[in-house]
Design a protein around this motif. Sequence first.
Motif: not given
Length: 288
Positions: A25-26, A30-31, A33-37
């Motif tokens: 989940l972590a 992270l991925l 929330n990066s806005g890149r996925v």
Amino acid sequence: MCRMSFKKETPLANAAFWAARRGNLALLKLLLNSGRVDVDCRDSHGTTLLMVAAYAGHIDCVRELVLQGADINLQRESGTTALFFAAQQGHNDVVRFLFGFGASTEFRTKDGGTALLAASQYGHMQVVETLLKHGANIHDQLYDGATALFLAAQGGYLDVIRLLLASGAKVNQPRQDGTAPLWIASQMGHSEVVRVMLLRGAERDAARNDGTTALLKAANKGYNDVIEELLKFSPTLGILKNGTSALHAAVLSGNIKTVALLLEAGADPSLRNKRESCYIARAENLHF
């Protein structure tokens, strides 16, 4: 590999699929929330992150994806959805959660499969119960005509069968080739299923399109427990539409106890099949 609309496949998207599959989940958060996925990115077969997490039963990842806006009802190339995968794998907590956010039971796979059919096929009673409570159609069929009851009977899932029958499943609904739930249960040797279906009104002599009945198939296989259940309901012991009888099948298969059961029930050893053979000589060579 993942494609995001027409964008280039990215290692980050592949990492998100790994996280969803492993229940990390972590990393998944992270991925995302990066806005890149893209939360609805797909692999080469149309699989989404939500489908992967639902299949694996990672409820925390499923929740995160849904709250981040994942489309619950997207379909893979095969037609499967996140709900289908969760139902197939027996993850009732995921199924319940998806229903809370608008999951539909109506989507079908390329062979006509639905979440209810998948759950029934694999014997997931709690999931079947949840699906029915949320509007799943008890009469769903694969494109070959197999119903939820048929699939449960094939697997011998007695609890699922009882639930489906109590919910209005048709005990005599055959597949397109004429195979009824009683027939398939007999072929698989599920004597308890056979007993329940007979008590619920299954037609003991219903024949498949090739003329074989449940009794003939059980006799061919030597499933004596099934035969004993069928004989309680006085099935036809004579020549069937396919030109043979259950006794012929038992003798040809060399099933001594089966032959004895059928003879004791009144099967006529002098009946001739379509090849004009009665098999008395062969039967005399069997040692009772």
